[in-house]
Design an enzyme around this catalytic site. Structure first.
Site, PDB file in Angstrom:
ATOM      1  N   ASN A 205       0.831  -1.205   0.000  1.00  0.00           N
ATOM      2  CA  ASN A 205       0.000   0.000   0.000  1.00  0.00           C
ATOM      3  C   ASN A 205       0.863   1.252   0.000  1.00  0.00           C
ATOM      4  OD1 ASN A 205      -2.304  -1.544   0.086  1.00  0.00           O
ATOM      5  ND2 ASN A 205      -2.732  -1.189   2.250  1.00  0.00           N
TER       6      ASN A 205
ATOM      7  N   ARG B 151     -10.390  -4.744 -13.763  1.00  0.00           N
ATOM      8  CA  ARG B 151      -9.231  -5.540 -13.333  1.00  0.00           C
ATOM      9  C   ARG B 151      -9.610  -7.021 -13.433  1.00  0.00           C
ATOM     10  NH1 ARG B 151      -5.954  -1.677 -11.209  1.00  0.00           N
ATOM     11  NH2 ARG B 151      -6.923   0.021 -10.024  1.00  0.00           N
TER      12      ARG B 151
ATOM     13  N   ARG C   8      -5.425   1.812 -13.216  1.00  0.00           N
ATOM     14  CA  ARG C   8      -4.060   2.025 -12.765  1.00  0.00           C
ATOM     15  C   ARG C   8      -3.371   0.721 -12.372  1.00  0.00           C
ATOM     16  NH1 ARG C   8      -4.527   6.305  -9.309  1.00  0.00           N
ATOM     17  NH2 ARG C   8      -3.752   7.794 -10.841  1.00  0.00           N
TER      18      ARG C   8
ATOM     19  N   HIS D  64     -15.775   2.599 -14.874  1.00  0.00           N
ATOM     20  CA  HIS D  64     -15.584   1.875 -13.619  1.00  0.00           C
ATOM     21  C   HIS D  64     -16.804   1.025 -13.265  1.00  0.00           C
ATOM     22  CE1 HIS D  64     -14.699   1.698  -9.129  1.00  0.00           C
ATOM     23  NE2 HIS D  64     -13.561   1.303  -9.667  1.00  0.00           N
TER      24      HIS D  64
ATOM     25  N   TYR E 161     -12.102 -10.221  -1.489  1.00  0.00           N
ATOM     26  CA  TYR E 161     -12.751  -8.906  -1.480  1.00  0.00           C
ATOM     27  C   TYR E 161     -14.222  -9.069  -1.131  1.00  0.00           C
ATOM     28  CZ  TYR E 161      -8.888  -6.400  -3.825  1.00  0.00           C
ATOM     29  OH  TYR E 161      -7.689  -5.818  -4.133  1.00  0.00           O
TER      30      TYR E 161
ATOM     31  N   HIS F 174     -14.922  -4.048   0.251  1.00  0.00           N
ATOM     32  CA  HIS F 174     -14.845  -3.323  -1.023  1.00  0.00           C
ATOM     33  C   HIS F 174     -16.205  -2.853  -1.536  1.00  0.00           C
ATOM     34  CE1 HIS F 174     -13.980  -3.080  -5.482  1.00  0.00           C
ATOM     35  NE2 HIS F 174     -12.947  -2.426  -4.989  1.00  0.00           N
TER      36      HIS F 174
END
Length: 707
Positions: free
Chosen positions: A43, A375, A405, A435, A468, A596
């Protein structure tokens, strides 16, 4: 005057401090504590690559009016100074925690040894290992004799070496060696005479042991070495050259990223002072810049997320299970065409989502599949199902966000593979990230076209779905799917304007509608509270930083609205005093799974409105991304989501209070019942699955799940 908020980057560091708390918690299994150290380190790497790099860019342009600076509560220079102080403090805490973990490991006969702590058989082993595996991947660089300083890769770990003679007869020389952990891994298990005793050595210490062998040519007899790493600016600059495509711009940006400016130099604080001075000079770094982070002997702890599994079994992670509605059916599609199904990851298995796509791929009545990808897993079963669909004659469209990213390269590779198979690949919209996590499947039955698919809060990634916490609605609701279709129409024909998004009647998309709708819903709760009527807002998300919405929530709380928040990461809400008198209950939960999901619940005069969303309450999500927020129309699913949030709000084991002081104090109460929400949610959902499988009527909800 604009209302004050907590600086976003300082709040993020507080979140990473909560990760560090998990590493320090003696009730967490030892292997998991080491994993949390790795997560903390990873992180921090990304924080420097993105946020600190951005702040430094802002600082460079501080003499101008920067549009980016308008969103900062303080000057970039002040925030950078605060970051440096916090990072050094957390670094000292990290070292102390690691020292304690080392002692616990040794108490359990697990030893992380260095090159000076080996017995003769282990010395022979690493000599052989070096010759057979390491030498070919190790290239020492005599940096003083190279006119252009070699490029040091981001994320790589380097060994800085000082070569000298003990009698002083030769001038000292400097060299660096990149540790080939990408190829060989970081850890090597050494032979041990006692099976119950484990000895592990780091790859850099194997290289240290063999420095005399590596540099034998030069005639030195003393070799001192220390590890260091460089973190670089990872922002991709997309130029405005109209003659180049987005793909060309991203490819160029990726090449430039690899040569981004250094923003952090992390090093062993025992490193030779002359070597430090030399490296900083060649890297154009200053001691006064705040780039220097001293530390201990070991760096790049992100590798410790993959520490060898030599620990006694301390209870296995509970396995995911099949959603009760899907237990007794051979086809997921049949169920989804009849009713909505909400999958809660990682408690529920991710397989039904893949199965639904596989079924669509071979169903002769399915004509079209459209899906977004942000992703994806490295060996994505989602992609395999879509490729099979194309081979079976379906029209398949995949919206791949090439600017996700750190997934840019992977998504470029997926684009090439998908197009080779005949998939239509969309690659985004200028100045707008995609997104939303949505899927549309079109099926012809008796000359009618039926739409079904899903709307999710998380990525379509079967690997991360195991760790997640997310929600995914499988649905054939015609109102929901009509809007999913409108979003895809926008993605395919965005040059015609945002009309398809504005036409949505059930979903609330970004960037056109969500901000305004949230303001309206908060205002309604505020009005009800002022009229002395019940009013409540329950929100769960990753980050809350949008100043306008924070102000609206604060006004609602002051008016008497019961505001309860579960925020995993960034939390910028600020009270006028340190006692946090605004009646907002705000917690963060850090535990085995990464929280998440985004869920919004508004009391709405007793007619509750419940939503799942891909959007956090941040400017970037609300105004600069295509997001999908979906109302939950099934009362049973809405109740289930509220139960899950109620369990989380009752957590008194892994929940921390969020307040001005960012102290990360654990939320403790006087209840005799310990409520660890992730365990309780598993039990709550597992019971439902068991009831369905056994055909037994469920008992009332557990106490932790009620209001």
């Amino acid at each position: 005057m604009r209302r004050k908020t907590i600086a976003r980057d300082i709040s993020w560091l507080s979140f990473n401090g909560r990760v560090l708390q998990e590493a320090a918690d003696p009730t967490v299994p030892l292997r998991e504590r080491i994993r949390f150290l790795g997560i903390f380190s990873n992180n921090m790497d990304e924080f420097y690559r993105v946020r600190v790099a951005t702040l430094r860019r802002m600082n460079e342009y501080s003499g101008r009016k920067s549009r980016l600076n308008m969103h900062l509560e303080q000057s970039p220079d002040k925030i950078l100074n605060d970051i440096q102080a916090i990072v050094l403090e957390q670094g000292a805490e990290f070292d102390a925690i690691w020292g304690g973990i080392r002692r616990e490991m040794e108490g359990g006969n697990i030893f992380l040894v260095n090159e000076q702590e080996l017995d003769s058989s282990q010395e022979q082993f690493i000599q052989n290992y070096f010759e057979e595996e390491v030498r070919a991947n190790t290239i020492p660089l005599m940096i003083e004799s190279i006119p252009t300083f070699p490029f040091l890769r981001d994320k790589s770990l380097y060994l800085g070496v000082v070569l000298s003679r003990r009698d002083g007869s030769m001038k000292r020389k400097y060299a660096i060696i990149e540790i080939p952990s990408r190829v060989l891994g970081r850890f090597v298990i050494l032979p041990s005479a006692i099976p119950e005793v484990h000895h592990i050595i780091l790859l850099e210490d194997i290289i240290r042991f063999n420095l005399r062998n590596i540099f034998a040519y030069f005639g030195y007899d003393s070799y001192d070495s220390w590890v260091f790493k460089v973190t670089r600016d990872a922002e991709i600059d997309i130029d405005n050259d109209v003659s180049t495509t987005l793909i060309q711009k991203i490819e160029k940006g990726l090449k430039n990223r690899r040569k981004g400016k250094p923003v952090r130099f992390v090093y062993d604080e025992q490193m030779d002072k002359g070597l430090i001075e030399y490296l900083l000079k060649r890297l154009n770094l200053s001691k006064k810049s705040g780039n220097l982070i001293p530390g201990g002997r070991i760096h790049n702890f992100r590798h410790f997320m993959d520490f060898p599994d030599v620990f006694p079994k301390q209870g296995q992670r509970k396995k995911s299970f099949t959603h009760p509605a899907l237990q007794k059916t051979p086809r997921v599609t049949d169920v989804v065409l009849e009713k909505d199904v909400m999958l809660h990851f990682p408690y529920h298995s991710f397989n039904p989502l893949i199965d639904m796509l596989r079924e669509a791929a071979i169903d002769p009545n399915v004509t079209t599949i459209k899906i977004t990808g942000y992703r994806l897993a490295s060996n994505s079963k989602i992609i395999n199902a879509l490729i099979n669909a194309v081979r079976n004659g379906k029209n398949v469209t995949v919206m791949l966000e090439l600017r996700a990213r750190f997934d840019e390269e992977a998504n470029l590779e997926w684009k090439e593979r998908l197009e080779d198979e005949g998939v239509k690949v969309l690659i985004g919209i200028p100045n707008m990230k995609i997104h939303a996590k949505i899927c549309l499947i079109k099926k012809r039955i008796n000359n009618f076209t039926i739409h079904y698919g899903f709307v999710s809060t998380g990525n379509l990634n079967e690997k991360t779905a195991r760790v997640y916490g997310d929600h995914c609605l499988l649905t054939s609701d015609r109102h929901v799917m009509a809007d999913v279709n409108r979003i895809f129409n926008y993605l395919e024909n965005h040059k015609d304007g945002t009309a398809p998004l504005k036409a949505c009647k059930t979903l609330i998309p970004c960037p056109t509608n969500l901000r305004q709708e949230l303001v309206k819903m908060i205002a309604r709760e505020t009005k009800l509270a002022r009229e002395k009527k019940p009013a409540a807002i329950i929100l769960k998300m990753n980050s809350l930083s949008d100043e306008d919405l924070i102000e609206k929530l604060s006004e609602a709380a002051k008016a008497g609205v019961r505001v309860e928040l579960v925020i995993r990461g960034i939390f910028c809400m600020f009270s006028e005093n340190s006692k946090f008198l605004i009646p907002v209950k705000a917690i963060s939960i850090i535990d085995e799974y990464l929280e998440h999901a985004r869920v919004f619940i508004f009391h709405n005069g007793g007619n509750e409105k419940t939503y799942i969303s891909s959007a956090d309450w941040m400017v970037r999500n609300l105004d600069h991304r295509v997001e999908a927020t979906c109302p939950i129309l099934d009362e049973g699913i809405a109740r289930e989501l509220k139960d899950i949030l109620s369990i989380q709000l009752s957590d008194n084991v892994k929940a921390r209070w969020l307040d001005n002081e960012l102290q990360n104090k654990y939320k403790r109460d006087h209840s005799e019942t310990r409520i660890r929400s992730q365990i309780e949610i598993y039990n709550y959902l597992y019971q439902k699955a068991q009831y369905a499988e056994e055909g037994v009527a469920p008992t009332p909800e557990p106490a932790a799940a009620t209001e």
